[in-house]
Design a protein around this motif. Sequence first.
Motif, PDB file in Angstrom:
ATOM      1  N   GLY A   1       0.802  -1.220   0.000  1.00  0.00           N
ATOM      2  CA  GLY A   1       0.000   0.000   0.000  1.00  0.00           C
ATOM      3  C   GLY A   1       0.835   1.269   0.000  1.00  0.00           C
ATOM      4  N   LEU A   2       2.029   1.189  -0.571  1.00  0.00           N
ATOM      5  CA  LEU A   2       2.937   2.335  -0.576  1.00  0.00           C
ATOM      6  C   LEU A   2       2.973   3.001  -1.946  1.00  0.00           C
ATOM      7  N   THR A   3       3.154   4.303  -1.950  1.00  0.00           N
ATOM      8  CA  THR A   3       3.414   5.029  -3.184  1.00  0.00           C
ATOM      9  C   THR A   3       4.914   4.969  -3.467  1.00  0.00           C
ATOM     10  N   GLN A   4       5.293   5.374  -4.659  1.00  0.00           N
ATOM     11  CA  GLN A   4       6.722   5.447  -4.967  1.00  0.00           C
ATOM     12  C   GLN A   4       7.402   6.449  -4.038  1.00  0.00           C
ATOM     13  N   GLU A   5       6.727   7.532  -3.749  1.00  0.00           N
ATOM     14  CA  GLU A   5       7.294   8.547  -2.859  1.00  0.00           C
ATOM     15  C   GLU A   5       7.537   7.991  -1.451  1.00  0.00           C
ATOM     16  N   GLN A   6       6.587   7.211  -0.955  1.00  0.00           N
ATOM     17  CA  GLN A   6       6.743   6.625   0.376  1.00  0.00           C
ATOM     18  C   GLN A   6       7.891   5.618   0.411  1.00  0.00           C
TER      19      GLN A   6
ATOM     20  N   ILE B   1      13.136   5.000  -8.095  1.00  0.00           N
ATOM     21  CA  ILE B   1      12.132   3.945  -7.912  1.00  0.00           C
ATOM     22  C   ILE B   1      11.329   3.770  -9.195  1.00  0.00           C
ATOM     23  N   SER B   2      10.923   4.864  -9.795  1.00  0.00           N
ATOM     24  CA  SER B   2      10.160   4.813 -11.043  1.00  0.00           C
ATOM     25  C   SER B   2      10.956   4.120 -12.142  1.00  0.00           C
ATOM     26  N   GLY B   3      12.206   4.517 -12.333  1.00  0.00           N
ATOM     27  CA  GLY B   3      13.046   3.898 -13.353  1.00  0.00           C
ATOM     28  C   GLY B   3      13.283   2.427 -13.086  1.00  0.00           C
TER      29      GLY B   3
END
Length: 72
Positions: free
Chosen positions: A19-24, A36-38
Amino acid sequence: MDMRKLVGRNVKRIRQERGLTQEQLAERSGFSQQYISGLEQGRRNPTIVSIYELAIALGFSHTEFVRPIERQ
């Protein structure tokens, strides 16, 4: 099999299960959201240290990142 894509898919799957976002995840791991996105897109070639740090941040074994996704 492209290991970068496999690791990326598994990181994304586990992150979403938590339940985490990339930012978290970025905050927990010390990596940037862009990294994280890459990584999740299979564009990054993570080191074993990176995989270990992400595993700690997600509370999973690092081996989960290289486990092939079973098809049903």
